[in-house]
Write an enzyme that holds these catalytic residues in place. Structure first.
Site, PDB file in Angstrom:
ATOM      1  N   ASN A  70      30.114  19.409  29.826  1.00  0.00           N
ATOM      2  CA  ASN A  70      31.171  19.618  28.841  1.00  0.00           C
ATOM      3  C   ASN A  70      30.703  20.681  27.853  1.00  0.00           C
ATOM      4  OD1 ASN A  70      33.279  19.469  27.043  1.00  0.00           O
ATOM      5  ND2 ASN A  70      32.810  17.410  26.320  1.00  0.00           N
ATOM      6  N   LYS A  72      32.382  22.069  25.559  1.00  0.00           N
ATOM      7  CA  LYS A  72      33.026  21.874  24.259  1.00  0.00           C
ATOM      8  C   LYS A  72      33.522  23.222  23.705  1.00  0.00           C
ATOM      9  CE  LYS A  72      30.464  17.629  23.485  1.00  0.00           C
ATOM     10  NZ  LYS A  72      29.818  16.732  22.511  1.00  0.00           N
ATOM     11  N   HIS A 154      37.400  11.509  25.118  1.00  0.00           N
ATOM     12  CA  HIS A 154      36.105  11.818  24.514  1.00  0.00           C
ATOM     13  C   HIS A 154      36.103  11.404  23.051  1.00  0.00           C
ATOM     14  CE1 HIS A 154      32.633  14.099  23.093  1.00  0.00           C
ATOM     15  NE2 HIS A 154      32.250  14.166  24.353  1.00  0.00           N
ATOM     16  N   GLU A 156      35.194  12.747  20.400  1.00  0.00           N
ATOM     17  CA  GLU A 156      35.661  13.738  19.430  1.00  0.00           C
ATOM     18  C   GLU A 156      37.181  13.785  19.384  1.00  0.00           C
ATOM     19  OE1 GLU A 156      33.383  16.832  21.140  1.00  0.00           O
ATOM     20  OE2 GLU A 156      31.533  15.905  20.413  1.00  0.00           O
ATOM     21  N   GLU A 224      29.759   6.931  26.840  1.00  0.00           N
ATOM     22  CA  GLU A 224      29.091   7.799  25.883  1.00  0.00           C
ATOM     23  C   GLU A 224      29.024   7.109  24.521  1.00  0.00           C
ATOM     24  OE1 GLU A 224      29.434  12.298  26.913  1.00  0.00           O
ATOM     25  OE2 GLU A 224      31.378  11.614  26.204  1.00  0.00           O
ATOM     26  N   GLY A 230      25.231  14.352  20.643  1.00  0.00           N
ATOM     27  CA  GLY A 230      24.863  15.479  19.806  1.00  0.00           C
ATOM     28  C   GLY A 230      23.908  15.156  18.688  1.00  0.00           C
ATOM     29  N   SER A 270      23.337  12.967  24.572  1.00  0.00           N
ATOM     30  CA  SER A 270      22.043  13.655  24.436  1.00  0.00           C
ATOM     31  C   SER A 270      21.213  13.608  25.711  1.00  0.00           C
ATOM     32  CB  SER A 270      21.248  13.091  23.245  1.00  0.00           C
ATOM     33  OG  SER A 270      21.945  13.310  22.026  1.00  0.00           O
TER      34      SER A 270
END
Length: 314
Positions: A70, A72, A154, A156, A224, A230, A270
Site C-alpha cells: 500500500n 498510500k 483501512h 486511515e 492491521e 506507521g 510496520s
C-alpha cells in the site's frame, strides 16, 4: 455477536494481553506461552517456547501466500519509475500473489510499466456506480485502468476520513459484485487493545463485511492493529497469530468452515524486511499488507520472499 467473554481477572495474572480468548484452537496455540505478559513500548509482548519443527508448510488456511504493498499518498513520477525498476528486476518467489496499490494518479504509469507478475490495486473505491461524487473513484474506473483489487476499511479511512463499518461493508459488496477483489482491513486502536476489546472490535468489523457480501471467494482479510501502523511498533508474532486464529475461528462459526479455511488472513502494521520472516512462520498468517517498506523495492521483495519461512524443517 455470540462470543462469550471471561472476566479480565480470570484471563490474566497481574497484566493483560488486550485480547479475549474465544476458542479451543486459540487456547491450544498459546498453551506453551509464558504466563507473564510484559508491557513494552506501549503495547503488550507475548512470548512462548518454540514448537518442534515439522516437515510441512506452516499455513492453517488453504490459500496462496499474499503480499500487498500500500503506497498510500506517496511518490512522484520519478520515484515511482525507480521503484518499478527495482520491482521488475527483483526475483520473487512464484508461490505468492503480489499486489501493489499506487496513488490513483499513478496507476496508469504503474500498470503500463510494471511486470504482469504483480497485480494492481486501488486504495479505495466509491460505494456504488460513479457519477456526481467529487473526489471519489469508482470500481468501474479502477477496472477500466486495469486494477484487480481494492483496499477497503483501512484504518486511515475509518479513523481519519470517518467511514463506518456498514458503509465499508457496502463498498465491499459493490466492488465484489463488479468483479474486483477486496482487501478487507480490520484492526483495533491502542486504547481498545489495552481495555481488552481487540476481539470485540475486530469481530464487529468482520460482521459488517459478512452482513453485506454474498461470497468470500475474492476477499483477503488484512488484520492491521492501528497502534502498529506507521509507528515502528509491530505486534509480536504470537500477538498477531492469536488474533488471526480468532478471526479464522469467527469465520468458521459465523460464515462456514470452508470460508474459514479458504480465506487468507494477512497481517499489516510496520512489517519490514527484518521482522517478516518470524511473522510469516505463524500458521494463521497468510501474508502481509505492507506500508512504508513497500516503497523500497528490494525490501518489499524480501517481504514477498518470506513465504520461504512458511516451510519449516523436518
Amino acid at each position: 455477536m455470540a462470543v462469550a467473554s471471561t472476566s479480565l481477572a480470570s484471563q490474566l495474572s497481574a497484566q493483560f494481553s488486550g485480547l479475549r480468548r474465544t476458542s479451543p484452537k486459540l487456547d491450544h496455540s498459546l498453551s506453551n506461552s509464558q504466563s507473564l505478559f510484559q508491557h513494552v513500548n506501549s503495547h503488550i509482548r507475548l512470548t512462548s517456547s518454540p514448537k518442534p519443527p515439522r516437515g510441512v508448510v506452516a499455513m492453517a488456511g488453504s490459500g496462496k501466500f499474499f503480499v500487498g504493498g500500500n503506497w498510500k499518498c506517496n511518490g512522484t513520477k520519478d520515484s515511482i519509475t525507480k521503484l518499478i525498476s527495482d520491482l521488475n528486476s527483483a526475483k520473487l518467489e512464484t508461490d505468492v500473489d503480489v499486489v501493489v496499490a499506487p496513488p490513483f494518479v499513478y496507476i496508469d504509469q504503474v500498470k503500463n510499466t510494471l511486470s504482469d507478475r504483480i497485480e494492481i490495486s486501488g486504495q479505495n473505491s466509491w460505494v456504488g456506480k460513479g457519477g456526481a461524487f467529487t473526489g471519489e473513484i469508482s470500481v468501474e474506473q479502477l477496472k477500466d485502468i486495469g486494477a484487480k483489487w481494492v483496499i477497503l476499511g483501512h484504518s486511515e479511512r475509518r479513523h481519519v476520513i470517518g467511514e463506518d463499518d456498514q458503509f465499508i461493508g457496502k463498498k465491499a459488496a459493490y466492488a465484489l459484485s463488479e468483479g474486483l477483489g477486496v482487501i478487507a482491513c480490520i484492526g483495533e486502536k491502542l486504547e481498545e487493545r489495552e481495555s481488552g476489546k481487540t476481539f470485540d472490535v475486530c469481530f464487529q468489523q468482520l460482521k459488517a463485511f459478512a452482513d453485506a457480501v454474498s461470497s468470500w471467494d475474492n476477499i483477503v482479510i488484512a488484520y492491521e492493529p492501528v497502534w502498529a501502523i506507521g509507528t515502528g511498533k509491530v505486534a509480536t508474532p504470537l500477538q498477531a497469530q492469536e488474533v488471526h486464529v480468532a478471526v479464522r475461528d469467527w469465520l468458521k462459526k459465523n460464515v462456514s468452515a470452508e470460508v474459514a479455511s479458504k480465506t487468507r488472513i494477512i497481517y499489516g502494521g510496520s512489517v519490514n524486511g527484518g521482522n517478516c520472516a518470524e511473522l510469516a512462520k505463524q500458521e494463521d498468517i497468510d501474508g502481509f499488507l505492507v506500508g512504508g517498506a513497500s516503497l523500497k523495492g528490494p525490501e518489499f521483495a524480501t517481504i514477498v520472499n518470506s513465504v520461504t519461512s512458511k516451510k519449516v524443517a523436518a
